[in-house]
Design an enzyme around this catalytic site. Structure first.
Site, mmCIF file in Angstrom:
data_model
loop_
_atom_site.group_PDB
_atom_site.id
_atom_site.type_symbol
_atom_site.label_atom_id
_atom_site.label_comp_id
_atom_site.label_asym_id
_atom_site.label_seq_id
_atom_site.Cartn_x
_atom_site.Cartn_y
_atom_site.Cartn_z
ATOM 1 N N ASP A 2 0.803 -1.226 0.000
ATOM 2 C CA ASP A 2 0.000 0.000 0.000
ATOM 3 C C ASP A 2 0.827 1.263 0.000
ATOM 4 O O ASP A 2 1.880 1.303 0.624
ATOM 5 C CB ASP A 2 -0.829 0.083 1.293
ATOM 6 C CG ASP A 2 -1.930 -0.903 1.312
ATOM 7 O OD1 ASP A 2 -2.840 -0.758 0.505
ATOM 8 O OD2 ASP A 2 -1.840 -1.822 2.136
ATOM 9 N N HIS A 19 2.768 3.792 -8.854
ATOM 10 C CA HIS A 19 2.807 2.354 -9.144
ATOM 11 C C HIS A 19 4.132 1.979 -9.828
ATOM 12 O O HIS A 19 4.687 0.916 -9.557
ATOM 13 C CB HIS A 19 1.624 1.956 -10.044
ATOM 14 C CG HIS A 19 0.292 2.092 -9.356
ATOM 15 N ND1 HIS A 19 0.079 1.646 -8.065
ATOM 16 C CD2 HIS A 19 -0.896 2.613 -9.772
ATOM 17 C CE1 HIS A 19 -1.174 1.897 -7.714
ATOM 18 N NE2 HIS A 19 -1.791 2.490 -8.729
ATOM 19 N N LEU A 113 14.427 -18.817 -3.764
ATOM 20 C CA LEU A 113 13.297 -18.066 -3.187
ATOM 21 C C LEU A 113 12.053 -18.365 -4.003
ATOM 22 O O LEU A 113 12.106 -18.337 -5.236
ATOM 23 C CB LEU A 113 13.594 -16.550 -3.256
ATOM 24 C CG LEU A 113 12.427 -15.595 -2.976
ATOM 25 C CD1 LEU A 113 12.085 -15.586 -1.478
ATOM 26 C CD2 LEU A 113 12.762 -14.168 -3.413
#
Ligand code: FPP
Length: 224
Positions: A2, A19, A113
């Site tokens: 956020d 963004h 990962l």
């Protein structure tokens, strides 16, 4: 992740700029997570509710996703990252679905990962899908109702085979679960930070891991 919108607003920039900067933070944090020994990282990229955002913003976000998948696939592969997408991928554009399939296949055997990106994801929606799958298996005689247990339920989640999260980090001062991994977060530790996602970096991740390391996890039991 956020705070992209607020990051942009504070700089008198369009939300899309927030963004874009958020995508750079994704790159930095994925790299840092691998370096810091994190084995599983899940990013909430786009929720099932985010489809309600203005058409232009949805378009910008989907455009960034295309760019990320195109530009970063090789880097992710070289870092030993295995990509896995969770969510209702059928709602994504066909070219994005194809890109996702490609990057998932390219990175399928990597072990450093596991990066899960939640796209068009909703926790309740995921639970409804599990209920449907179980009901279908019961109707087909594949499983008896009494045989439905937590393991049978977990095996039908998007995250099957992936351990439940130890830590949730929520950025930008928000303190809600927002329909994220509802089943999986039963015992997850929550760390809330004021940092806006575009400013979240290696140090922020490392600091959150330090907070987590000091938590005492009891899973409902008494620890002597
Ligand atoms: C929430 O901030 C953020 C999103 C809905 C999008 C997250 C997307 C990115 C970080 C870009 C690229 C992602 C990937 C996976 C490559 P907000 O827009 O709600 O910000 P606000 O709360 O300040 O308005």
């Amino acid at each position: 992740m956020d705070g992209n919108g607020r990051w942009a607003k504070a700089r008198h920039l369009p939300r899309a700029a927030g963004h874009r900067k958020g995508m750079e933070a994704v790159r930095a944090v994925v790299r840092a997570a691998g370096d810091l020994g994190v084995e599983y990282l899940t990013l909430f990229g786009f929720s099932s509710e985010n489809w309600k955002r203005p058409e232009d913003e949805v378009k910008d976000l989907m455009g960034l996703l295309r760019i990320y998948l195109r530009r970063d696939a090789r880097d992710l592969h070289e870092q030993g990252v295995r990509l896995r997408i969770i969510g209702d991928r059928a709602r994504l554009a066909p070219d994005i679905q194809a890109q996702l399939d490609e990057v998932e296949a390219l990175t399928a055997d990597n072990t450093a990962l596991t990066l899960m990106i939640a796209l068009s994801y909703g926790g309740r929606d995921e639970l409804v899908q599990v209920a449907r799958a179980l009901a279908a298996d019961v109707a087909a005689g594949k499983i008896a109702p009494e045989a439905i247990d937590e393991a049978a339920f977990s095996a039908r989640l998007f995250t099957h085979g992936i351990p439940d999260p130890d830590l949730l980090i929520r950025t930008s001062g928000e303190q809600r679960i927002s329909n994220f991994l509802l089943w999986q977060m039963a015992y997850t530790e929550f760390v809330f930070v004021e940092t806006l996602w575009p400013d979240f970096d290696r140090e922020s991740l490392s600091a959150a891991l330090d907070v987590y390391a000091r938590r005492e996890r009891r899973y409902g039991a008494v620890v002597a």
